[in-house]
Design an enzyme around this catalytic site. Structure first.
Site, PDB file in Angstrom:
ATOM      1  N   HIS A  72      -6.884   0.741  -7.000  1.00  0.00           N
ATOM      2  CA  HIS A  72      -7.177  -0.081  -5.817  1.00  0.00           C
ATOM      3  C   HIS A  72      -7.865  -1.358  -6.314  1.00  0.00           C
ATOM      4  CE1 HIS A  72      -7.618  -1.191  -1.789  1.00  0.00           C
ATOM      5  NE2 HIS A  72      -8.415  -0.264  -1.312  1.00  0.00           N
TER       6      HIS A  72
ATOM      7  N   ARG B 194     -13.744  -8.454   0.627  1.00  0.00           N
ATOM      8  CA  ARG B 194     -12.304  -8.224   0.420  1.00  0.00           C
ATOM      9  C   ARG B 194     -11.539  -9.493   0.795  1.00  0.00           C
ATOM     10  NH1 ARG B 194     -10.133  -3.093   0.703  1.00  0.00           N
ATOM     11  NH2 ARG B 194      -8.199  -4.164   0.255  1.00  0.00           N
TER      12      ARG B 194
ATOM     13  N   ASP C 191     -17.102   7.263  -2.161  1.00  0.00           N
ATOM     14  CA  ASP C 191     -15.847   7.162  -1.398  1.00  0.00           C
ATOM     15  C   ASP C 191     -15.565   8.544  -0.810  1.00  0.00           C
ATOM     16  OD1 ASP C 191     -13.367   6.369  -0.385  1.00  0.00           O
ATOM     17  OD2 ASP C 191     -12.335   6.405  -2.328  1.00  0.00           O
TER      18      ASP C 191
ATOM     19  N   CYS D 292     -16.250   1.816  -0.226  1.00  0.00           N
ATOM     20  CA  CYS D 292     -15.063   0.999   0.065  1.00  0.00           C
ATOM     21  C   CYS D 292     -14.700   1.046   1.543  1.00  0.00           C
ATOM     22  CB  CYS D 292     -13.900   1.453  -0.799  1.00  0.00           C
ATOM     23  SG  CYS D 292     -13.482   3.184  -0.578  1.00  0.00           S
TER      24      CYS D 292
ATOM     25  N   ARG E 194       0.886  -1.177   0.000  1.00  0.00           N
ATOM     26  CA  ARG E 194       0.000   0.000   0.000  1.00  0.00           C
ATOM     27  C   ARG E 194       0.912   1.212   0.000  1.00  0.00           C
ATOM     28  NH1 ARG E 194      -5.396   1.545   3.252  1.00  0.00           N
ATOM     29  NH2 ARG E 194      -6.101   0.166   1.598  1.00  0.00           N
TER      30      ARG E 194
ATOM     31  N   GLN F 134      -9.799  -3.848  -4.014  1.00  0.00           N
ATOM     32  CA  GLN F 134     -11.091  -3.289  -3.635  1.00  0.00           C
ATOM     33  C   GLN F 134     -12.109  -3.559  -4.746  1.00  0.00           C
ATOM     34  OE1 GLN F 134     -11.983  -1.485  -0.683  1.00  0.00           O
ATOM     35  NE2 GLN F 134     -13.961  -2.029  -1.552  1.00  0.00           N
TER      36      GLN F 134
HETATM   37  N1   CP Z   1     -11.187  -0.059   1.677  1.00  0.00           N
HETATM   38  C1   CP Z   1      -9.947  -0.141   2.211  1.00  0.00           C
HETATM   39  O1   CP Z   1      -8.964  -0.367   1.528  1.00  0.00           O
HETATM   40  O2   CP Z   1      -9.910   0.050   3.566  1.00  0.00           O
HETATM   41  P1   CP Z   1      -8.614   0.218   4.460  1.00  0.00           P
HETATM   42  O3   CP Z   1      -8.022   1.578   4.151  1.00  0.00           O
HETATM   43  O4   CP Z   1      -9.116   0.132   5.865  1.00  0.00           O
HETATM   44  O5   CP Z   1      -7.639  -0.864   4.116  1.00  0.00           O
HETATM   45  N1  NVA Z   2      -9.746   6.781  -1.973  1.00  0.00           N
HETATM   46  C1  NVA Z   2      -9.402   6.375  -0.628  1.00  0.00           C
HETATM   47  C2  NVA Z   2      -9.658   4.921  -0.451  1.00  0.00           C
HETATM   48  C3  NVA Z   2      -9.347   4.373   0.906  1.00  0.00           C
HETATM   49  C4  NVA Z   2      -9.570   2.882   0.994  1.00  0.00           C
HETATM   50  C5  NVA Z   2      -7.949   6.718  -0.346  1.00  0.00           C
HETATM   51  O1  NVA Z   2      -7.108   6.526  -1.235  1.00  0.00           O
HETATM   52  O2  NVA Z   2      -7.658   7.180   0.742  1.00  0.00           O
END
Ligand code: CP
Ligand code: NVA
Length: 308
Positions: free
Chosen positions: A133, A296, A228, A268, A106, A136
């Site tokens: 993502h 997920r 989101d 998400c 990440r 997701q």
């Molecule tokens: N949706 C998602 O990726 O959540 P987190 O940021 O909690 O991993």
């Molecule tokens: N768009 C958001 C998604 C988090 C799961 C971000 O990147 O923070």
């Protein structure tokens, strides 16, 4: 076997059939878990999980997925690694490849994942970057498939910021033949490159991609409404400005009344309740957000079982 050893950075790297295979495997693994049947293809394998940003769902679902498949997952906070002290991404990737069977990352910049993948000899999985993502979106497609029985003729409306989640939904939706409509405030549309790519893919699966600033147009006959946060991780300095710009792009009961009667609501998560989505909608009868969060786990199990 055609999936073994591959990276999972962007759904565009997979054919429609391969994405269907991930979804099919996810459903199978979900059913096996429900029936108490254990399946441990990751026995003796370790997944490294590099996190430059916080996470609840991605961290826990990947850790549990690996454990339930018989493997072991290692949390690697990016600031605890020697990366923080200047070790190159390439050297890190080559070193980790000597210990691990896969890396999940990440990251802030998608480029970091591309570089990890370039040097690693093991699969690199995108657990969220600034552009994509895909894990997701795979879980989201599984949720839509379960709730709507398939994708053909199903309309997904995404409302809000044209961000990483939106990008992966456009690509993933196009790959499986879902009709995707995106409504954003002017200036916050998904990148042209992604829209063009999704449109091209959608022509091969017979679906439609629509990008608009007109909320009322987008919401019409929506079978799934998705939103989101307005400011993603890394955009914290824009939070207050965005609250004003996105104000009318809130998913609330009134907006939902213009969607299809059996509409499902997706997010998400994490959600900023009272901003992009109201409590009433999050906790209402149309909400599928926690089934979505659960998926997920099953979707990522499929990714791990097929790639590692
Ligand atoms: N949706 C998602 O990726 O959540 P987190 O940021 O909690 O991993
Ligand atoms: N768009 C958001 C998604 C988090 C799961 C971000 O990147 O923070």
């Amino acid at each position: 076997m055609h999936l073994r050893g591959r990276d999972f950075l962007d759904l565009a790297d997979f054919t429609s059939e391969e994405i269907q295979e991930f979804l099919h495997t996810a459903s199978l693994l979900k059913m096996m878990k429900r029936s108490g049947i254990s399946h441990t293809p990751l026995t003796g394998k370790t997944l490294g999980m590099i996190f430059e940003k916080p996470s609840t769902r991605t961290r826990v679902s990947f850790e549990v997925a690996t454990y339930e498949l018989g493997g072991h997952a290692l949390y690697l906070g990016a600031s605890d690694l020697q990366l923080k002290r200047g070790e190159t991404i390439g050297d890190t990737a080559q070193t980790l490849s000597r210990y691990l069977s896969g890396i999940m990352g990440r990251v802030y910049s998608h480029q970091t994942l591309m570089e990890l993948a370039q040097y690693a000899h093991i699969p690199v999985i995108n657990g969220l970057s600034d552009i994509h993502h895909p894990c997701q979106a795979l879980g989201d497609l599984l949720t839509i498939k379960e709730k709507k029985g398939g994708f053909q003729g199903v309309k997904l409306t995404y409302i809000g910021d044209g961000n990483n989640v939106c990008n992966s939904l456009l690509i993933g939706g196009a790959k499986v033949g879902l009709n995707v409509s995106v409504a954003t405030p002017p200036g916050y549309e998904p990148p042209t490159r992604i829209v063009e790519q999704a449109t091209l893919i959608s022509k091969t699966t017979g679906s439609t991609m629509e990008i608009t600033n007109d909320l009322n147009q987008a919401i019409k006959k929506a079978d799934a409404v998705y939103t989101d946060v307005w400011a993603s991780m890394g955009q914290e300095s824009e939070t207050e400005a965005r609250k004003k710009i996105f104000l009318t792009y809130q998913v609330n009961i009134k907006l939902l009344s213009f969607a299809a009667p059996e509409v499902i609501v997706l997010h998400c998560l994490p959600a900023h309740r009272g901003e992009e989505i109201t409590d009433e909608v999050m906790d209402g009868i149309h909400s599928a957000v926690f089934d979505q969060a659960e998926n997920r786990l099953h979707a990522q199990k499929a990714v791990l079982a097929l790639l590692l």
